[in-house]
Design a protein around this motif. Structure first.
Motif, mmCIF file in Angstrom:
data_model
loop_
_atom_site.group_PDB
_atom_site.id
_atom_site.type_symbol
_atom_site.label_atom_id
_atom_site.label_comp_id
_atom_site.label_asym_id
_atom_site.label_seq_id
_atom_site.Cartn_x
_atom_site.Cartn_y
_atom_site.Cartn_z
ATOM 1 N N ASP A 1 16.352 -22.257 4.888
ATOM 2 C CA ASP A 1 17.599 -21.684 5.575
ATOM 3 C C ASP A 1 18.110 -23.026 6.101
ATOM 4 O O ASP A 1 17.460 -23.696 7.100
ATOM 5 C CB ASP A 1 17.389 -20.693 6.618
ATOM 6 N N ALA A 2 19.202 -23.583 5.614
ATOM 7 C CA ALA A 2 19.871 -24.843 6.214
ATOM 8 C C ALA A 2 20.761 -24.662 7.471
ATOM 9 O O ALA A 2 21.277 -23.552 7.887
ATOM 10 C CB ALA A 2 20.785 -25.366 5.136
ATOM 11 N N ARG B 1 26.191 -25.454 0.414
ATOM 12 C CA ARG B 1 25.584 -24.545 -0.514
ATOM 13 C C ARG B 1 26.390 -23.619 -1.023
ATOM 14 O O ARG B 1 26.550 -23.137 -2.132
ATOM 15 C CB ARG B 1 24.011 -24.078 -0.064
ATOM 16 N N LYS B 2 27.120 -22.953 0.095
ATOM 17 C CA LYS B 2 28.123 -21.802 -0.288
ATOM 18 C C LYS B 2 29.255 -22.465 -1.268
ATOM 19 O O LYS B 2 29.809 -21.739 -1.989
ATOM 20 C CB LYS B 2 28.722 -21.116 0.795
ATOM 21 N N ARG C 1 16.660 -22.863 -2.999
ATOM 22 C CA ARG C 1 16.209 -23.146 -1.697
ATOM 23 C C ARG C 1 14.753 -22.678 -1.498
ATOM 24 O O ARG C 1 13.977 -22.927 -0.812
ATOM 25 C CB ARG C 1 17.012 -22.302 -0.715
ATOM 26 N N TRP D 1 25.120 -27.680 6.291
ATOM 27 C CA TRP D 1 24.641 -27.592 4.727
ATOM 28 C C TRP D 1 24.513 -26.397 4.340
ATOM 29 O O TRP D 1 24.606 -26.281 2.936
ATOM 30 C CB TRP D 1 23.023 -28.219 5.057
ATOM 31 N N GLU D 2 24.585 -25.417 4.868
ATOM 32 C CA GLU D 2 24.813 -23.990 4.487
ATOM 33 C C GLU D 2 26.136 -23.931 3.752
ATOM 34 O O GLU D 2 26.230 -23.251 2.765
ATOM 35 C CB GLU D 2 24.658 -22.960 5.562
ATOM 36 N N GLN D 3 27.157 -24.553 4.545
ATOM 37 C CA GLN D 3 28.553 -24.533 4.051
ATOM 38 C C GLN D 3 28.532 -25.055 2.703
ATOM 39 O O GLN D 3 29.187 -24.877 1.684
ATOM 40 C CB GLN D 3 29.371 -25.246 5.005
ATOM 41 N N GLU E 1 21.801 -25.703 -6.771
ATOM 42 C CA GLU E 1 21.967 -25.562 -5.326
ATOM 43 C C GLU E 1 21.214 -26.869 -4.852
ATOM 44 O O GLU E 1 20.022 -27.171 -4.986
ATOM 45 C CB GLU E 1 21.394 -24.387 -4.873
#
Length: 373
Positions: free
Chosen positions: A297-298, A306-307, A328, A302-304, A290
């Motif tokens: 918590d991005a 990681r997903k 993370r 950026w969370e997209q 990752e």
């Protein structure tokens, strides 16, 4: 009698349908038939590396499983792992630099070892005489961009900067796999800063122009395999086993949320499939690390990303051969790190990168084939 067969699906003399027909007949007769099909391989492929070591290993396992061999040969194969990515994989963690340019040494490896409350996980990295430890059963090769080749036994210093003041995920990854395996281990780093999957590492299966760093990665791996006898003479004569591929990457795609991020999952899946095809290793274990960066918590874009990394590992076609390693939770505060302004490099924090390497190694181990009894 029990049968073990190796066939390339590009064999022009014997087609895969013939093998499947024979396999079905053996099953009908109640007989064992272990069939191994190698994508892209032609007739007689098993006479050359990397197939020679792979098919030899499969043959030994077959004979051991039948009780016709009691043990495997004494010369265990050299297990080879590829560590690929961009600057995060290059090696940004600080070992022992201090002063105002390094936040007075906060968050370095030396600082961690000097803190009794934090030192325990890192003690194997330094000898009793105060020198950084070096393993004699794990080696590293890293061809930096436009800089001299780094190669030798595992220790600190296999980073983009050279010297002994930085390290990357390879350090603890090498300790994890080296401790778990009886085999000697070689880590081949193919990592260059500022390179995206969308463009620079773009695999051919994604269409468009194949990324120049995808091509370079393959060239570096092949050169490394060819040069093993001269660059790592302690392993000369050992069979080789391409054992795993690690991908720790994401920043340069993350900064392009409109085009690169939406394609990341498909491009990463294609990368895995193309690497397996081009290295003639159809079942090559893969670990996706990752993207760490400066956040637990991005932000949403950026969370997209990681997903997308996690989703690639969860694809049904990769079940049991690709793993996702979350990282993370390893982020440390910038004020407690040697490079507070370098969030894209995890602030240069040694604990962060140590834990990343640890997680990558521990994610890899369950994917490796079990040794024969």
């Amino acid at each position: 009698p029990p049968t073990c067969i190796f066939l390339g699906d590009a064999d022009k003399l014997i087609g895969v349908p013939v093998l499947r027909e024979y396999e079905a007949a053996m099953k009908t007769a109640g007989a064992r038939c272990d069939a191994h099909v190698y994508p892209g391989a032609a007739h007689g492929f098993f006479n050359k590396e990397p197939y020679l070591s792979q098919t030899t290993r499969e043959t030994i396992q077959f004979l051991v499983s039948l009780g016709w061999l009691k043990t495997s040969p004494t010369k265990l194969p050299l297990k080879i792992f590829i560590l690929a990515g961009q600057s995060n994989m290059e090696g940004q963690a600080v070992v022992d630099l201090t002063g105002k340019d390094y936040n007075d040494g906060k968050g370095t490896l030396a600082a961690l070892l000097a803190d009794p409350a934090k030192a325990a996980p890192f003690t194997h990295l330094r000898n009793a005489d105060g020198k950084w430890s070096i393993r004699d059963d794990v080696w590293v090769r890293y061809q930096r961009e436009q800089q001299p080749l780094l190669h030798g036994p595992l220790g600190v210093g296999f980073a983009v900067y050279g010297g002994t003041h930085h390290f990357g995920p390879e350090l603890q990854f090498g300790h994890v796999v080296g401790n778990a395996l009886d085999n000697p281990v070689l880590l081949i780093k193919t990592a260059w800063g500022g390179k995206s999957l969308y463009r620079d590492f773009r695999p051919a299966s994604s269409g468009g122009t194949t990324g120049p760093y995808y091509t370079r990665m393959l060239a570096d791996i092949r050169t490394a395999l060819t040069n093993i006898p001269t660059e790592f003479p302690d392993t000369a004569g050992l069979p080789i086993d391409l054992a795993g591929f690690v991908w720790y990457h994401g920043w340069n795609d993350g900064v392009d949320p409109k085009t690169a991020v939406p394609e990341y999952e498909q491009n990463l899946a294609n990368l895995i499939k193309d690497v397996r095809r081009d290295l003639r290793a159809p079942n090559l274990p893969v670990v996706i690390g990752e993207i760490t960066g400066p956040w637990v918590d991005a932000p949403p874009e950026w969370e997209q990303l990681r997903k997308a990394q996690a989703a690639t590992a969860a694809l049904p076609e990769f079940k049991g051969s690709v793993a996702f390693a979350p990282t993370r939770s390893f982020v440390r505060k910038p004020e407690d790190s040697p490079n507070p302004g370098h969030g894209h490099h995890e602030f240069g924090n040694a604990e962060t990168i140590f834990l990343v390497g640890d997680a990558l190694g521990k994610a890899m181990l369950p994917l490796l084939p079990k040794s024969p009894p």
